[in-house]
Write a protein that holds these residues in place. Sequence first.
Motif, PDB file in Angstrom:
ATOM      1  N   SER A  30      37.705  45.871  39.318  1.00  0.00           N
ATOM      2  CA  SER A  30      36.656  46.477  40.403  1.00  0.00           C
ATOM      3  C   SER A  30      35.884  47.176  40.235  1.00  0.00           C
ATOM      4  O   SER A  30      34.812  47.497  40.304  1.00  0.00           O
ATOM      5  N   ALA A  31      36.877  47.742  38.964  1.00  0.00           N
ATOM      6  CA  ALA A  31      35.753  48.941  38.909  1.00  0.00           C
ATOM      7  C   ALA A  31      34.339  48.561  37.799  1.00  0.00           C
ATOM      8  O   ALA A  31      33.990  49.245  37.642  1.00  0.00           O
ATOM      9  N   GLN A  32      35.240  47.786  37.323  1.00  0.00           N
ATOM     10  CA  GLN A  32      34.278  47.059  35.761  1.00  0.00           C
ATOM     11  C   GLN A  32      33.178  46.372  36.234  1.00  0.00           C
ATOM     12  O   GLN A  32      32.229  45.697  35.475  1.00  0.00           O
ATOM     13  N   THR A  33      33.346  45.450  37.711  1.00  0.00           N
ATOM     14  CA  THR A  33      32.848  44.960  38.210  1.00  0.00           C
ATOM     15  C   THR A  33      31.615  45.599  39.301  1.00  0.00           C
ATOM     16  O   THR A  33      30.896  44.845  39.817  1.00  0.00           O
ATOM     17  N   ASN A  34      31.788  46.947  39.496  1.00  0.00           N
ATOM     18  CA  ASN A  34      30.866  47.362  40.336  1.00  0.00           C
ATOM     19  C   ASN A  34      31.035  46.308  42.228  1.00  0.00           C
ATOM     20  O   ASN A  34      31.229  45.938  42.428  1.00  0.00           O
ATOM     21  N   GLY A  35      32.664  45.855  41.790  1.00  0.00           N
ATOM     22  CA  GLY A  35      33.746  45.323  43.233  1.00  0.00           C
ATOM     23  C   GLY A  35      33.325  43.834  43.205  1.00  0.00           C
ATOM     24  O   GLY A  35      33.745  43.357  44.557  1.00  0.00           O
ATOM     25  N   ARG A  36      32.234  42.779  42.236  1.00  0.00           N
ATOM     26  CA  ARG A  36      32.081  41.851  43.041  1.00  0.00           C
ATOM     27  C   ARG A  36      33.196  40.562  42.608  1.00  0.00           C
ATOM     28  O   ARG A  36      33.204  39.782  43.247  1.00  0.00           O
ATOM     29  N   TYR A  37      33.533  41.152  41.381  1.00  0.00           N
ATOM     30  CA  TYR A  37      34.931  39.839  41.077  1.00  0.00           C
ATOM     31  C   TYR A  37      36.234  41.117  40.451  1.00  0.00           C
ATOM     32  O   TYR A  37      36.106  41.814  39.698  1.00  0.00           O
ATOM     33  N   CYS A  38      37.378  40.659  40.069  1.00  0.00           N
ATOM     34  CA  CYS A  38      38.511  41.087  39.495  1.00  0.00           C
ATOM     35  C   CYS A  38      39.073  39.412  38.247  1.00  0.00           C
ATOM     36  O   CYS A  38      39.031  38.445  39.788  1.00  0.00           O
ATOM     37  N   LEU A  39      39.202  39.775  37.270  1.00  0.00           N
ATOM     38  CA  LEU A  39      40.505  38.787  36.438  1.00  0.00           C
ATOM     39  C   LEU A  39      41.897  39.054  36.146  1.00  0.00           C
ATOM     40  O   LEU A  39      42.226  40.037  35.700  1.00  0.00           O
ATOM     41  N   ILE A  40      42.992  38.350  36.462  1.00  0.00           N
ATOM     42  CA  ILE A  40      43.698  38.393  36.776  1.00  0.00           C
ATOM     43  C   ILE A  40      44.786  37.424  35.851  1.00  0.00           C
ATOM     44  O   ILE A  40      44.566  36.449  36.059  1.00  0.00           O
ATOM     45  N   ASP A  41      45.854  37.750  35.156  1.00  0.00           N
ATOM     46  CA  ASP A  41      46.553  37.283  33.956  1.00  0.00           C
ATOM     47  C   ASP A  41      47.671  36.647  34.642  1.00  0.00           C
ATOM     48  O   ASP A  41      48.101  38.043  34.634  1.00  0.00           O
ATOM     49  N   MET A  42      48.396  36.019  35.392  1.00  0.00           N
ATOM     50  CA  MET A  42      49.428  35.705  35.590  1.00  0.00           C
ATOM     51  C   MET A  42      50.359  35.013  35.088  1.00  0.00           C
ATOM     52  O   MET A  42      50.219  33.857  34.569  1.00  0.00           O
ATOM     53  N   ARG A  43      51.969  35.738  34.927  1.00  0.00           N
ATOM     54  CA  ARG A  43      52.335  35.001  34.137  1.00  0.00           C
ATOM     55  C   ARG A  43      53.721  35.099  35.358  1.00  0.00           C
ATOM     56  O   ARG A  43      54.303  35.982  36.113  1.00  0.00           O
ATOM     57  N   VAL A  44      53.914  33.635  35.457  1.00  0.00           N
ATOM     58  CA  VAL A  44      55.059  33.389  36.844  1.00  0.00           C
ATOM     59  C   VAL A  44      56.047  32.777  36.425  1.00  0.00           C
ATOM     60  O   VAL A  44      55.849  31.380  35.772  1.00  0.00           O
ATOM     61  N   PRO A  45      56.687  33.307  36.576  1.00  0.00           N
ATOM     62  CA  PRO A  45      58.950  32.929  36.347  1.00  0.00           C
ATOM     63  C   PRO A  45      58.670  31.048  36.902  1.00  0.00           C
ATOM     64  O   PRO A  45      58.353  31.075  37.760  1.00  0.00           O
ATOM     65  N   CYS A  85      43.740  34.021  37.402  1.00  0.00           N
ATOM     66  CA  CYS A  85      43.240  34.321  38.764  1.00  0.00           C
ATOM     67  C   CYS A  85      41.286  35.020  38.829  1.00  0.00           C
ATOM     68  O   CYS A  85      41.282  36.148  38.680  1.00  0.00           O
ATOM     69  N   MET A  86      41.173  34.626  39.075  1.00  0.00           N
ATOM     70  CA  MET A  86      39.468  35.348  40.158  1.00  0.00           C
ATOM     71  C   MET A  86      39.393  35.175  41.558  1.00  0.00           C
ATOM     72  O   MET A  86      40.170  34.414  41.637  1.00  0.00           O
ATOM     73  N   CYS A  87      39.344  36.482  41.313  1.00  0.00           N
ATOM     74  CA  CYS A  87      38.585  36.938  42.866  1.00  0.00           C
ATOM     75  C   CYS A  87      37.579  37.238  43.323  1.00  0.00           C
ATOM     76  O   CYS A  87      37.607  38.423  42.855  1.00  0.00           O
ATOM     77  N   THR A  88      36.784  36.485  44.078  1.00  0.00           N
ATOM     78  CA  THR A  88      35.388  37.541  44.716  1.00  0.00           C
ATOM     79  C   THR A  88      35.814  37.595  45.946  1.00  0.00           C
ATOM     80  O   THR A  88      35.012  36.714  46.845  1.00  0.00           O
ATOM     81  N   PRO A  89      35.174  38.736  46.597  1.00  0.00           N
ATOM     82  CA  PRO A  89      34.681  40.097  45.564  1.00  0.00           C
ATOM     83  C   PRO A  89      36.201  40.240  45.406  1.00  0.00           C
ATOM     84  O   PRO A  89      37.139  39.757  45.870  1.00  0.00           O
ATOM     85  N   ALA A  90      36.293  41.536  44.482  1.00  0.00           N
ATOM     86  CA  ALA A  90      37.310  42.126  43.921  1.00  0.00           C
ATOM     87  C   ALA A  90      38.150  42.901  45.319  1.00  0.00           C
ATOM     88  O   ALA A  90      37.763  43.181  45.921  1.00  0.00           O
ATOM     89  N   GLY A  91      39.605  43.354  44.558  1.00  0.00           N
ATOM     90  CA  GLY A  91      39.930  43.888  45.654  1.00  0.00           C
ATOM     91  C   GLY A  91      41.463  43.830  45.396  1.00  0.00           C
ATOM     92  O   GLY A  91      42.380  44.651  45.434  1.00  0.00           O
ATOM     93  N   GLN A  92      41.563  42.232  44.975  1.00  0.00           N
ATOM     94  CA  GLN A  92      43.203  42.230  44.636  1.00  0.00           C
ATOM     95  C   GLN A  92      43.493  42.916  43.484  1.00  0.00           C
ATOM     96  O   GLN A  92      44.955  43.034  43.787  1.00  0.00           O
ATOM     97  N   ASP A  93      43.166  43.204  42.350  1.00  0.00           N
ATOM     98  CA  ASP A  93      43.542  44.364  41.553  1.00  0.00           C
ATOM     99  C   ASP A  93      43.981  44.817  42.407  1.00  0.00           C
ATOM    100  O   ASP A  93      45.193  45.796  41.800  1.00  0.00           O
ATOM    101  N   GLU A  94      43.147  45.639  42.472  1.00  0.00           N
ATOM    102  CA  GLU A  94      44.156  47.186  43.568  1.00  0.00           C
ATOM    103  C   GLU A  94      44.771  47.197  44.588  1.00  0.00           C
ATOM    104  O   GLU A  94      45.743  47.984  44.682  1.00  0.00           O
ATOM    105  N   TYR A  95      45.368  45.748  45.425  1.00  0.00           N
ATOM    106  CA  TYR A  95      46.331  46.206  46.056  1.00  0.00           C
ATOM    107  C   TYR A  95      47.328  45.347  44.959  1.00  0.00           C
ATOM    108  O   TYR A  95      48.618  46.096  45.354  1.00  0.00           O
ATOM    109  N   PHE A  96      47.028  44.522  44.634  1.00  0.00           N
ATOM    110  CA  PHE A  96      48.626  44.570  43.050  1.00  0.00           C
ATOM    111  C   PHE A  96      48.641  45.492  43.360  1.00  0.00           C
ATOM    112  O   PHE A  96      50.493  46.165  42.965  1.00  0.00           O
ATOM    113  N   LEU A  97      47.666  46.686  42.823  1.00  0.00           N
ATOM    114  CA  LEU A  97      48.250  48.136  41.691  1.00  0.00           C
ATOM    115  C   LEU A  97      49.393  48.943  42.570  1.00  0.00           C
ATOM    116  O   LEU A  97      50.177  49.366  42.499  1.00  0.00           O
TER     117      LEU A  97
END
Length: 166
Positions: free
Chosen positions: A37-52, A114-126
Amino acid sequence: MIPDDDPSRSLTVANPDAPGTTYVSLVGNTYALLVTSAQTNGRYCLIDMRVPDGGGPPPHRHDFEEMFTVLEGEIEFTFRGEKHTVGAGSTINIPANAPHNFRNISGAPARMLCMCTPAGQDEYFLRVGDVVAGKDAPQPRLSQDELAERRRRAVELAPVYRSEFL
């Protein structure tokens, strides 16, 4: 009219193996926060998900768009109660507010972007998960009390991040 370029923003190059990548362990999955979110001014976030195998979140919905590209494996998405199987190379978009969840049905680990737009999911996961050393780091061994605390925190913070568990 298009606004002037903002020179305070810089080019972002994302690589899940790059030093400094943040990895979060959450419900047995490992998420690399590639573009935040910080890198895109909240426009989107991109997450690489590894799922067992068998992994994935419970049914939920949120008021932001979520797009997944399956890189490895096979993922079963449940969208508004209907199941859709998506294999490597395919992309699926979940519209805002739609009930959904996913589950890895590959019989082996799966991976998606996984891309979320607008961003925020990255912050939630943290805020809900546990930071781990890398993509192959073992999942933290949590006590029953610690697991209950993570679930409580996930439910408590969901509305802050425009999400709802169903």
